[in-house]
Design an enzyme around this catalytic site. Structure first.
Site, short mmCIF file in Angstrom:
data_model
loop_
_atom_site.label_atom_id
_atom_site.label_comp_id
_atom_site.label_asym_id
_atom_site.label_seq_id
_atom_site.Cartn_x
_atom_site.Cartn_y
_atom_site.Cartn_z
N GLN A 1 0.80 -1.22 0.00
CA GLN A 1 0.00 0.00 0.00
C GLN A 1 0.83 1.26 0.00
OE1 GLN A 1 -1.53 -1.39 3.91
NE2 GLN A 1 -1.56 0.78 4.45
N CYS B 1 -5.17 0.50 3.68
CA CYS B 1 -5.26 -0.92 4.00
C CYS B 1 -6.70 -1.43 3.85
CB CYS B 1 -4.76 -1.18 5.41
SG CYS B 1 -5.70 -0.33 6.69
N HIS C 1 -5.87 -1.48 11.50
CA HIS C 1 -5.32 -2.00 10.25
C HIS C 1 -6.27 -3.03 9.66
CE1 HIS C 1 -2.24 -2.71 7.34
NE2 HIS C 1 -1.95 -3.93 7.74
N ASN D 1 -1.23 -9.56 4.46
CA ASN D 1 -1.02 -8.15 4.76
C ASN D 1 -0.78 -7.38 3.47
OD1 ASN D 1 -0.69 -5.85 6.29
ND2 ASN D 1 1.02 -6.63 7.51
#
Length: 357
Positions: A144, A150, A285, A306
């Protein structure tokens, strides 16, 4: 705006596209300030981190503390290990501020999450392990960059997954469209996944990443690209809160978006293994659970994708402990889970080419 828990993720200088691999060090590197300084210079060169002279000494002191923490934790009998990664000279306070949010503030403004159907409620005979990567339903790990997006990456991972499951085609979709065009979130200043799923539904779909590539910054919405969707969904459902069993049912059927507290030092420097470290429930997150399993020694875990690039963690993934005593799950992983709904394999008939826009 729909009611719901809104988490704002503010990302600053921590994430840079193309993060280099971490460097290794030994106890000998920690013996003197001179050897630590040499390690710091090697780390800066490795990660191409530039610091002016007035800042280097302060950053070096932070670096020393972080290296010693990593070394200390790695000598403990923990099921996970840490690494000296890109965040090596950031304090944990800076790290938390970089990813920080005012979740409780937004909860007070927008109220509790809306309740939805939970189509996976009656799922039984769950397999002992699931890995949607092995089933071809997960695109490569993305990054990102210097943008608190996110929420968009978490959303897109969910849509990419259900589209593969329903159509048998894996298409990398556009996070940038969500950053630029989704009106109920705040682009690089954060958002939450439920809004993004509903935007995709109401907009008639989401376009491909190749058509609307990621820029890691807020841009004006490109209406031509936005109006060229390649994947549609019917909406989204929320997983019942604070229920890891329900989350497991959902993940057995498709990749699932979750919010976590990712601000701890051990999370900051995670390298490998099943994460069991200290973390709270200050959700800051958005990530995607793409599987679950159990290690040979019996430790249960979630497989989490992630969006910090493939050099962080286990090639961009983290395994997080599953089935802990706290009902909200480790780092609050069971508090705000959601997933897209797609009833059929139908998508827009034609995938537009760049030259047509």
């Amino acid at each position: 705006m729909d009611t719901g828990k809104f988490f704002l993720v503010v990302l600053s200088l921590a994430l840079v596209v193309g993060v280099a691999k971490s460097i290794e060090f030994s106890a000998k590197d920690l013996e003197t300030d001179e050897s630590l300084w040499d390690l710091y210079e090697r780390w800066r060169s490795h990660h191409t981190v530039s610091r002016d002279l007035s800042e280097k000494q302060t950053r070096f002191n932070v670096f020393k503390s972080n290296v010693r923490h990593i070394h200390k934790v790695n000598k403990m009998d923990k099921p996970y290990k840490l690494q000296l990664n890109k965040f090596g000279d950031m304090t944990n306070h800076e790290f938390r501020n970089s990813y920080g949010s005012k979740v409780k503030h937004y909860r007070s403004l927008h109220g509790s999450r809306s309740k939805t159907e939970f189509m996976h409620e009656n799922t039984d005979n769950l397999p002992p392990s699931v890995d949607w990567r092995k089933k071809g339903a997960v695109t490569p790990v993305k990054n990102q960059g210097q943008c608190g997006s996110c929420w968009a990456f978490s959303t897109i991972a969910g849509v990419e997954g259900i589209n593969k499951i329903k159509t048998n085609k894996l298409v990398s979709l556009s996070e940038q469209e969500l950053v630029d065009c989704e009106p109920d979130n705040n682009g690089c200043n954060g958002g939450y996944m439920e809004n993004a799923y509903e935007f995709i539904k109401e907009n008639g779909g989401i376009t491909a990443e190749t058509l609307y590539p990621y820029k890691a910054k807020d841009n004006k919405c490109d209406a031509l690209k936005m109006n060229a969707p390649v994947v549609v969904i019917d909406g989204h459902e929320n997983v019942p809160e604070n229920d890891e069993d329900a989350l497991m049912k959902a993940v057995a059927n498709q990749p699932v978006s979750v919010a976590i507290d990712a601000g701890g030092s051990d999370f900051q420097f995670y390298k490998e293994g099943v994460f069991t470290g200290d973390c709270g429930t200050e959700l800051d997150h958005g990530v995607a659970v793409v599987g679950y399993g159990t290690t040979l020694d019996g430790t249960k875990y979630w497989t989490v994708k992630n969006s910090w690039g493939p050099e962080w963690g286990e090639q961009g993934y983290i395994r997080m402990q599953r089935g802990i005593d706290a009902e909200e799950g480790i780092c609050g992983i069971a508090m705000e889970a959601s997933y897209p709904v797609k009833s059929t394999g139908d998508n827009p008939v034609k995938t537009p080419h760049k030259d047509e826009l």
